[in-house]
Design a protein around this motif. Structure first.
Motif, short mmCIF file in Angstrom:
data_model
loop_
_atom_site.label_atom_id
_atom_site.label_comp_id
_atom_site.label_asym_id
_atom_site.label_seq_id
_atom_site.Cartn_x
_atom_site.Cartn_y
_atom_site.Cartn_z
N SER A 135 -53.05 -39.31 79.53
CA SER A 135 -51.70 -38.91 79.95
C SER A 135 -51.46 -39.17 81.42
CB SER A 135 -51.48 -37.43 79.66
OG SER A 135 -52.48 -36.67 80.28
N SER A 136 -52.53 -39.42 82.18
CA SER A 136 -52.31 -39.74 83.60
C SER A 136 -53.49 -40.55 84.12
CB SER A 136 -52.14 -38.46 84.42
OG SER A 136 -53.35 -38.09 85.01
N GLU A 137 -53.27 -41.21 85.23
CA GLU A 137 -54.32 -42.07 85.76
C GLU A 137 -55.49 -41.26 86.28
OE1 GLU A 137 -53.63 -45.65 88.62
OE2 GLU A 137 -52.20 -45.69 86.96
N ASP A 160 -53.50 -42.70 72.81
CA ASP A 160 -52.28 -43.07 73.54
C ASP A 160 -51.03 -42.77 72.71
OD1 ASP A 160 -53.06 -45.10 71.78
OD2 ASP A 160 -53.50 -46.53 73.38
N LEU A 177 -45.30 -38.75 77.27
CA LEU A 177 -44.86 -39.89 78.06
C LEU A 177 -43.61 -40.55 77.46
CD1 LEU A 177 -48.41 -41.45 78.57
CD2 LEU A 177 -47.09 -40.20 80.28
N ASP A 234 -42.78 -43.71 77.78
CA ASP A 234 -42.93 -45.13 77.52
C ASP A 234 -44.26 -45.42 76.80
OD1 ASP A 234 -43.10 -47.85 77.67
OD2 ASP A 234 -42.99 -47.99 79.85
N ASP A 256 -45.71 -48.28 76.27
CA ASP A 256 -46.54 -49.26 76.98
C ASP A 256 -47.33 -48.60 78.11
OD1 ASP A 256 -45.88 -51.45 75.47
OD2 ASP A 256 -44.04 -51.80 76.60
N GLU A 257 -46.70 -47.60 78.73
CA GLU A 257 -47.38 -46.87 79.80
C GLU A 257 -48.59 -46.11 79.21
OE1 GLU A 257 -47.58 -46.86 82.82
OE2 GLU A 257 -48.17 -44.89 83.58
N ALA A 258 -48.41 -45.54 78.03
CA ALA A 258 -49.53 -44.82 77.39
C ALA A 258 -50.69 -45.78 77.13
CB ALA A 258 -49.06 -44.16 76.10
N ARG A 275 -51.29 -48.57 78.74
CA ARG A 275 -51.88 -48.95 80.04
C ARG A 275 -52.87 -47.86 80.51
NH1 ARG A 275 -51.66 -48.27 85.43
NH2 ARG A 275 -50.19 -46.54 85.35
N LEU A 276 -52.48 -46.60 80.29
CA LEU A 276 -53.36 -45.50 80.72
C LEU A 276 -54.65 -45.45 79.91
CD1 LEU A 276 -50.70 -42.72 81.46
CD2 LEU A 276 -52.06 -44.01 83.12
N GLU A 301 -56.83 -47.67 81.85
CA GLU A 301 -57.23 -47.06 83.13
C GLU A 301 -58.29 -45.98 82.91
OE1 GLU A 301 -56.62 -47.89 86.29
OE2 GLU A 301 -55.77 -49.63 85.29
#
Ligand code: TYM
Length: 406
Positions: free
Chosen positions: A98-100, A130, A138, A140, A142-144, A146-147, A150
Motif C-alpha cells: 500500500s505504500s513505498e 496489489d 489505492l 490507481d 497501476d500504482e498498486a 508498481r508498489l 517496490e
C-alpha cells in the motif's frame, strides 16, 4: 469484525479489536493475547513445543520464538511431523503493497520466515496482494502493481534464497495461471456472503471486490495453485505453514474451514504479536504518520530523533524518582522494540534488570535501541540498493523451485 471483550464500559472503547484492517487495544500494555487466542481458537506456543522444535530441527528457536513474539499456532506440530518424516511442505506469507515505505512491523514476519526457510530448507511463496490494496486503499491499479515491485525489493533484500522463493503479484499471477484462478473460484463457491460478513465484518456498501477477495488470499495455501513448483499433476496435497501477525488469522480460519471440503490439507499457522507504534502499544502504526514508527527509508538522524522524541517511556518523570522507583518495561516502547531486535539474551536481561531497578535511565535505554535500529535500517538500505531490476524480475518469474524432499 472479530473483537475480543476486554473491559466493562467506562467511557473507553470496550474491546480490543483485531482484524486485518484494525488493531486497537484497550489497555496500555496492548492487546490481550490470551483472550485473543481463546477467541480465535488457536493454541499458545508452549515450552514443550519449543523443545520439540529444537529436537526435530536441531536449531535453537529464533529469539522471536523463545521470547513469545511468535506466540500462537495452528497445527505447527503437524509441520514438525512432516519435517521429521521428510515429507514435503512449503511456506507461504505475503504483503499488501500500500505504500513505498514499509515499517519495522512489516519486517517481522519476513525476518522470521527467512529464518524458517533456512531451518527447514523448503520452498516459499510470497503473495503480493496489489488487488487487495487497490480494492481497499489505492485509487490507481497501476500504482498498486508498481508498489508490488517496490516492496518486493525490500523482501528480496532480506536474503531469501532465489532457488526456493517465488514472489508473485496477484494482478499478474491470476491472469497467467489458470490453476491458481481455479482454486480461487472453488473457494469462492464454498463460502457464502453471510459467512464472509460474519468473519470480516463486510456490509452492504462494501464493493463486491472486497467480498470475494478472501478467496484470493486463501488460494496460495494449496500447493496445486503452483504447478510450476509442485508439478502439473499435483492435486494440492502438499501442506503449508503460514507465518504472519495474528491480524491475518481471519483469512486462514476461513481457509481451514474450506480445505476439507476441497480435499486439501488445512494450512498450518504461526502467529506473531504486533510490533507496537512509537506512541505506545495502544495506538496504531500508520504509513501516513511518519512519527508513528521507524520506516525502512529513515535516515540515522531520523531514527535517533523519532526514538528520543516519540518512543513512549515507562520511566519516571524525574531522574530522582526514576532512580528510586525504576522504569516499567511492560509499557516502555524502547524496551519492547529491543525484545524484537536485540539478539543477545543476556544483554537484554541485564537491561531489563537495570531499567526496572532504576540503575539505567530512559535516555540510556533509548541509546541502546537507537544503535541497533540505525545499523539494522542502514544495512537494509544497502542490501536493498544491491537488488537489481533483473533480480526482482527473476524472483517474480513463475518457475520450478529446488525442493529437497522431492
Ligand atoms: P500487510 O502488508 O498489512 O502486512 C504484511 C505482514 O506484516 C504483518 N504485520 C505486522 N507484524 C508485526 N507487527 C505489526 N505492527 C505488523 N503490521 C503488519 C502482517 O500480519 C503480515 O504478515 N493481506 C496481507 C498480505 C498477505 C498475507 C498473506 C500476509 C497475503 N497473503 C499470507 C500473511 C500471510 C497484508 O495486507 O499484509
Amino acid at each position: 469484525m472479530t473483537s475480543v471483550k476486554s473491559k466493562p464500559s467506562d467511557g473507553k472503547p470496550e474491546e480490543d479489536v483485531v482484524d486485518p484492517w484494525t488493531v486497537k487495544a484497550v489497555d496500555d500494555k496492548g492487546v490481550d493475547y490470551d483472550k485473543l487466542i481463546e477467541k480465535f481458537g488457536s493454541k499458545r506456543i508452549d515450552k514443550a513445543l519449543l523443545k520439540r522444535f529444537e529436537k526435530v530441527t536441531g536449531h535453537k528457536p529464533h529469539h522471536m520464538l523463545s521470547r513469545g513474539i511468535f506466540f500462537s499456532q495452528r497445527d505447527l506440530d503437524f509441520i514438525l511431523d512432516c519435517y521429521e518424516s521428510k515429507k514435503p511442505f512449503f511456506l507461504y506469507t505475503g504483503r499488501g503493497p500500500s505504500s513505498e515505505a514499509m515499517h519495522m512491523g512489516h519486517l517481522i514476519p519476513f525476518i522470521f520466515t527467512k529464518w524458517l526457510q533456512d531451518v527447514f530448507d523448503v520452498p516459499l511463496v510470497v503473495q503480493m496482494t496489489d488487488d487487495e490494496k487497490f480494492l481497499w486503499r489505492l485509487a490507481d491499479a497501476d500504482e498498486a502493481l508498481r508498489l508490488t515491485y517496490e516492496n518486493a525489493k525490500d523482501i528480496i533484500a532480506l536474503g531469501f534464497d532465489i532457488n526456493k522463493t517465488f514472489i508473485f503479484s496477484d494482478m499478474e499471477y491470476i491472469g497467467s495461471q489458470p490453476a491458481f484462478y481455479k482454486n480461487i473460484i472453488k473457494i469462492q463457491k464454498c463460502v457464502t456472503y453471510n459467512q464472509v460478513k460474519a468473519i470480516f465484518g463486510f456490509n452492504d456498501s462494501d464493493n463486491i471486490g472486497k467480498i470475494s477477495f478472501p478467496a484470493i488470499q486463501a488460494a496460495p495455501s494449496f500447493s496445486n495453485s503452483f504447478p510450476q513448483i509442485f508439478g502439473e499433476d499435483d492435486v494440492g496435497k502438499t501442506p503449508c505453514l503460514i507465518p504472519c501477525a495474528i491480524d491475518q488469522d481471519p483469512y486462514f480460519r476461513m481457509t481451514r474451514d474450506v480445505a476439507p471440503r476441497l480435499n486439501y490439507p488445512k494450512p498450518a499457522l504461526i502467529h506473531s504479536v504486533f510490533f507496537p507504534a512509537l506512541q505506545g502499544a495502544k495506538s496504531k502504526m500508520s504509513a501516513s504518520d511518519p512519527t508513528s514508527s521507524i520506516f525502512l527509508t529513515d535516515t540515522p538522524d531520523e531514527i535517533k530523533e523519532k526514538i528520543n522524541k516519540y518512543a513512549y517511556s515507562g520511566g519516571q518523570d524525574t531522574e530522582e524518582k526514576h532512580r528510586k522507583k525504576g522504569g516499567d518495561c511492560e509499557i516502555d516502547i524502547a524496551y519492547q522494540y529491543l525484545t524484537f531486535f536485540m539478539e543477545d539474551d543476556a544483554r537484554l536481561e541485564q537491561i531489563k534488570k537495570d531499567y526496572t531497578s532504576g540503575k539505567m535511565l530512559t535516555g540510556e535505554l533509548k541509546k541502546e535501541l537507537i544503535i541497533i535500529l540505525q545499523k539494522l535500517v542502514s544495512d537494509h538500505q544497502k542490501q536493498r540498493k544491491a537488488v537489481t531490476e533483473k533480480m526482482v524480475k527473476d524472483y517474480l518469474t513463475p518457475r520450478a523451485l529446488h525442493f529437497k524432499s522431492k
